[in-house]
Design an enzyme around this catalytic site. Sequence first.
Site, PDB file in Angstrom:
ATOM      1  N   ALA A  80       0.850  -1.188   0.000  1.00  0.00           N
ATOM      2  CA  ALA A  80       0.000   0.000   0.000  1.00  0.00           C
ATOM      3  C   ALA A  80       0.879   1.229   0.000  1.00  0.00           C
ATOM      4  CB  ALA A  80      -0.892   0.015   1.247  1.00  0.00           C
ATOM      5  N   THR A 121      -6.384  -1.028   8.183  1.00  0.00           N
ATOM      6  CA  THR A 121      -6.005  -0.108   9.253  1.00  0.00           C
ATOM      7  C   THR A 121      -7.233   0.344  10.024  1.00  0.00           C
ATOM      8  OG1 THR A 121      -5.236   2.155   9.619  1.00  0.00           O
ATOM      9  CG2 THR A 121      -6.054   1.681   7.437  1.00  0.00           C
ATOM     10  N   ASP A 122      -7.011   0.742  11.281  1.00  0.00           N
ATOM     11  CA  ASP A 122      -8.130   1.289  12.061  1.00  0.00           C
ATOM     12  C   ASP A 122      -8.565   2.665  11.547  1.00  0.00           C
ATOM     13  OD1 ASP A 122      -5.920   2.761  12.916  1.00  0.00           O
ATOM     14  OD2 ASP A 122      -6.323   2.524  15.060  1.00  0.00           O
ATOM     15  N   GLU A 123      -7.752   3.269  10.660  1.00  0.00           N
ATOM     16  CA  GLU A 123      -8.087   4.622  10.189  1.00  0.00           C
ATOM     17  C   GLU A 123      -9.329   4.640   9.297  1.00  0.00           C
ATOM     18  OE1 GLU A 123      -4.690   6.976   9.110  1.00  0.00           O
ATOM     19  OE2 GLU A 123      -3.382   5.786  10.397  1.00  0.00           O
ATOM     20  N   TYR A 148      -5.677   8.646   2.224  1.00  0.00           N
ATOM     21  CA  TYR A 148      -5.127   7.333   2.610  1.00  0.00           C
ATOM     22  C   TYR A 148      -6.217   6.449   3.211  1.00  0.00           C
ATOM     23  CZ  TYR A 148      -2.988   3.857   5.689  1.00  0.00           C
ATOM     24  OH  TYR A 148      -2.685   2.689   6.343  1.00  0.00           O
ATOM     25  N   LYS A 152      -7.992   2.893   1.809  1.00  0.00           N
ATOM     26  CA  LYS A 152      -7.979   1.622   2.550  1.00  0.00           C
ATOM     27  C   LYS A 152      -9.410   1.147   2.825  1.00  0.00           C
ATOM     28  CE  LYS A 152      -4.873  -0.317   4.010  1.00  0.00           C
ATOM     29  NZ  LYS A 152      -3.986  -1.378   3.428  1.00  0.00           N
ATOM     30  N   ASN A 247       0.438  12.184  21.288  1.00  0.00           N
ATOM     31  CA  ASN A 247       1.730  12.444  20.651  1.00  0.00           C
ATOM     32  C   ASN A 247       2.675  13.133  21.634  1.00  0.00           C
ATOM     33  OD1 ASN A 247       0.645  11.297  18.384  1.00  0.00           O
ATOM     34  ND2 ASN A 247       0.144  13.246  17.388  1.00  0.00           N
ATOM     35  N   ARG A 271      -1.437  18.966  10.617  1.00  0.00           N
ATOM     36  CA  ARG A 271      -1.865  18.249   9.400  1.00  0.00           C
ATOM     37  C   ARG A 271      -3.327  18.626   9.108  1.00  0.00           C
ATOM     38  NH1 ARG A 271      -1.650  11.924  10.185  1.00  0.00           N
ATOM     39  NH2 ARG A 271       0.512  12.153   9.518  1.00  0.00           N
TER      40      ARG A 271
HETATM   41  P1  NAD Z   1       5.216   0.816   4.177  1.00  0.00           P
HETATM   42  O1  NAD Z   1       4.945   2.070   3.436  1.00  0.00           O
HETATM   43  O2  NAD Z   1       6.388   0.752   5.109  1.00  0.00           O
HETATM   44  O3  NAD Z   1       5.378  -0.403   3.155  1.00  0.00           O
HETATM   45  C1  NAD Z   1       4.570  -0.552   2.022  1.00  0.00           C
HETATM   46  C2  NAD Z   1       5.292  -1.440   1.027  1.00  0.00           C
HETATM   47  O4  NAD Z   1       4.420  -1.595  -0.124  1.00  0.00           O
HETATM   48  C3  NAD Z   1       6.596  -0.843   0.506  1.00  0.00           C
HETATM   49  O5  NAD Z   1       7.618  -1.805   0.529  1.00  0.00           O
HETATM   50  C4  NAD Z   1       6.274  -0.419  -0.919  1.00  0.00           C
HETATM   51  O6  NAD Z   1       7.385  -0.477  -1.813  1.00  0.00           O
HETATM   52  C5  NAD Z   1       5.206  -1.429  -1.288  1.00  0.00           C
HETATM   53  N1  NAD Z   1       4.347  -0.948  -2.373  1.00  0.00           N
HETATM   54  C6  NAD Z   1       3.781   0.283  -2.497  1.00  0.00           C
HETATM   55  N2  NAD Z   1       3.105   0.369  -3.657  1.00  0.00           N
HETATM   56  C7  NAD Z   1       3.244  -0.838  -4.273  1.00  0.00           C
HETATM   57  C8  NAD Z   1       2.749  -1.365  -5.494  1.00  0.00           C
HETATM   58  N3  NAD Z   1       2.001  -0.642  -6.336  1.00  0.00           N
HETATM   59  N4  NAD Z   1       3.065  -2.656  -5.791  1.00  0.00           N
HETATM   60  C9  NAD Z   1       3.832  -3.404  -4.965  1.00  0.00           C
HETATM   61  N5  NAD Z   1       4.328  -2.939  -3.804  1.00  0.00           N
HETATM   62  C10 NAD Z   1       4.026  -1.673  -3.463  1.00  0.00           C
HETATM   63  O7  NAD Z   1       3.867   0.484   4.949  1.00  0.00           O
HETATM   64  P2  NAD Z   1       3.618  -0.297   6.313  1.00  0.00           P
HETATM   65  O8  NAD Z   1       3.594   0.679   7.417  1.00  0.00           O
HETATM   66  O9  NAD Z   1       4.501  -1.463   6.380  1.00  0.00           O
HETATM   67  O10 NAD Z   1       2.114  -0.779   6.079  1.00  0.00           O
HETATM   68  C11 NAD Z   1       1.836  -2.045   5.488  1.00  0.00           C
HETATM   69  C12 NAD Z   1       0.350  -2.265   5.478  1.00  0.00           C
HETATM   70  O11 NAD Z   1      -0.159  -2.185   6.811  1.00  0.00           O
HETATM   71  C13 NAD Z   1      -0.427  -1.229   4.669  1.00  0.00           C
HETATM   72  O12 NAD Z   1      -1.466  -1.879   3.983  1.00  0.00           O
HETATM   73  C14 NAD Z   1      -0.984  -0.280   5.728  1.00  0.00           C
HETATM   74  O13 NAD Z   1      -2.178   0.322   5.286  1.00  0.00           O
HETATM   75  C15 NAD Z   1      -1.222  -1.238   6.870  1.00  0.00           C
HETATM   76  N6  NAD Z   1      -1.197  -0.668   8.221  1.00  0.00           N
HETATM   77  C16 NAD Z   1      -0.127   0.074   8.633  1.00  0.00           C
HETATM   78  C17 NAD Z   1      -0.085   0.551   9.938  1.00  0.00           C
HETATM   79  C18 NAD Z   1       1.090   1.333  10.454  1.00  0.00           C
HETATM   80  O14 NAD Z   1       1.052   1.817  11.602  1.00  0.00           O
HETATM   81  N7  NAD Z   1       2.191   1.460   9.712  1.00  0.00           N
HETATM   82  C19 NAD Z   1      -1.160   0.298  10.812  1.00  0.00           C
HETATM   83  C20 NAD Z   1      -2.245  -0.461  10.355  1.00  0.00           C
HETATM   84  C21 NAD Z   1      -2.234  -0.945   9.063  1.00  0.00           C
HETATM   85  P1  TYD Z   2       1.962   8.951  11.499  1.00  0.00           P
HETATM   86  O1  TYD Z   2       3.146   8.167  11.938  1.00  0.00           O
HETATM   87  O2  TYD Z   2       2.052   9.707  10.218  1.00  0.00           O
HETATM   88  O3  TYD Z   2       0.731   7.938  11.498  1.00  0.00           O
HETATM   89  P2  TYD Z   2      -0.853   8.200  11.302  1.00  0.00           P
HETATM   90  O4  TYD Z   2      -1.048   9.506  10.623  1.00  0.00           O
HETATM   91  O5  TYD Z   2      -1.222   7.048  10.414  1.00  0.00           O
HETATM   92  O6  TYD Z   2      -1.460   8.105  12.662  1.00  0.00           O
HETATM   93  O7  TYD Z   2       1.588  10.010  12.635  1.00  0.00           O
HETATM   94  C1  TYD Z   2       1.246   9.592  13.953  1.00  0.00           C
HETATM   95  C2  TYD Z   2       0.800  10.823  14.729  1.00  0.00           C
HETATM   96  O8  TYD Z   2       1.918  11.693  14.892  1.00  0.00           O
HETATM   97  C3  TYD Z   2      -0.256  11.651  14.024  1.00  0.00           C
HETATM   98  O9  TYD Z   2      -1.116  12.197  15.016  1.00  0.00           O
HETATM   99  C4  TYD Z   2       0.536  12.769  13.347  1.00  0.00           C
HETATM  100  C5  TYD Z   2       1.654  12.989  14.323  1.00  0.00           C
HETATM  101  N1  TYD Z   2       2.955  13.473  13.792  1.00  0.00           N
HETATM  102  C6  TYD Z   2       3.624  14.517  14.465  1.00  0.00           C
HETATM  103  O10 TYD Z   2       3.114  15.085  15.457  1.00  0.00           O
HETATM  104  N2  TYD Z   2       4.877  14.888  14.022  1.00  0.00           N
HETATM  105  C7  TYD Z   2       5.447  14.301  12.947  1.00  0.00           C
HETATM  106  O11 TYD Z   2       6.593  14.675  12.577  1.00  0.00           O
HETATM  107  C8  TYD Z   2       4.750  13.242  12.269  1.00  0.00           C
HETATM  108  C9  TYD Z   2       5.369  12.563  11.073  1.00  0.00           C
HETATM  109  C10 TYD Z   2       3.515  12.841  12.737  1.00  0.00           C
END
Ligand code: NAD
Ligand code: TYD
Length: 350
Positions: A80, A121-123, A148, A152, A247, A271
């Site tokens: 994603a 995601t919970d978002e 985003y 999702k 935060n 944001r």
């Molecule tokens: P990330 O951005 O670190 O990794 C995403 C990966 O997907 C990358 O390696 C990227 O190269 C690959 N990618 C992007 N576009 C692509 C495409 N078109 N084809 C093939 N690969 C592609 O993200 P993450 O934080 O590891 O999140 C992974 C999943 O978990 C996502 O679906 C995200 O919505 C979900 N998620 C993330 C969080 C979080 O806190 N990070 C929480 C809940 C759910």
């Molecule tokens: P983020 O890691 O972008 O995750 P998400 O937007 O998916 O929750 O941000 C987490 C929280 O931190 C969000 O409330 C935005 C805030 N934030 C900051 O306060 N400073 C920063 O530099 C960034 C990147 C995020």
Amino acid sequence: MRILVTGGAGFIGSNFVRRTLATRPDTRVTVLDKLTYAANPASLADLDAGRCRLVEGDVCDAALVDKLVADADLVVHFAAESHNDRSLREPAAFVRTNVEGTVAVLTACARHDVRLHHISTDEVFGDLALDDPARFTPQTPYRPSSPYSASKASADHFVRAWVRSFGLRATISNCSNNYGPRQHPEKFIPRQILRLLSGRPPRVYGTGENVRDWIHVDDHNDAVWAIIERGEPGQTYLIGADGEASNLDVVRALNRAFGRDADDFEHVTDRPGHDRRYAIDAASTRALGWTPRHMDLAAGLAGTVDWYRANEPWWRAAFDAAEDFYAATERRAAPTARVPARGAVRDVGN
Ligand code: NAD
Ligand code: TYD
């Protein structure tokens, strides 16, 4: 078991691959990843090439996805575009990868009758008021706020449509904010750690009162395995570890971990549309026998700091690029208004 992991060179996907190979000797993994700016192939480089191969390709490439799914017993779909701030600047990329890419995965899994686990995601549920006692459950209506989370949410609807219309064997999980090793430096926690490692103060959007429900990435991935092994196809599971923190709480904990004054951080421009609070009721996943192990956020953050401290070659270039990304719009700003406890964020413009 042959597992296709999309997005396996990103943060959660690479940790999933590493944990899977370490804990399940009967598995072999193919990673399909486009290697966007968010990927880091170094996260997989030390793995056994006989059990893990990386295919560089786009999840929207239906022919490639079909070929890889045909050779898999299980697909875990992480790929994603994942960053809210980027979705405000380039929403089309989120529609393409997160919606069209998911449809390509669904089409192939249905065609070859392969079990799918879809990572969401919970978002998708939008946000909660700071003073609302409620938490998200599988019954919470979808009300995404950003491009985003809207992409999702859309993907989740397509998964359910394939389950209902084509009998696809799929589960969905909606997890809260993850932290841990190998997270891209643009995200909140690694960004603050890397700023501190570079002698710069943390940066908080707006007032910093926004709340996230933090979970260690290994706990998330263990929950994903519990759902794969014991979950019911067609069902949705919520994953969280009772880790609500503002935060401000997080930057203060990180400052303390660096032996600094807890309140030495900068406020910057907020944001647009910034979600106030996310909170997960994980009863649906706990009922499968899963329990999180990393319940102490300060200890989890300290371990994450140690990992980044020891792995500068992994993060240096991505951190510099992420700081350039933020510098284009971010300005120091006094936190003038409190985060509205109730209503106001959603009511603007209505
Ligand atoms: P990330 O951005 O670190 O990794 C995403 C990966 O997907 C990358 O390696 C990227 O190269 C690959 N990618 C992007 N576009 C692509 C495409 N078109 N084809 C093939 N690969 C592609 O993200 P993450 O934080 O590891 O999140 C992974 C999943 O978990 C996502 O679906 C995200 O919505 C979900 N998620 C993330 C969080 C979080 O806190 N990070 C929480 C809940 C759910
Ligand atoms: P983020 O890691 O972008 O995750 P998400 O937007 O998916 O929750 O941000 C987490 C929280 O931190 C969000 O409330 C935005 C805030 N934030 C900051 O306060 N400073 C920063 O530099 C960034 C990147 C995020």
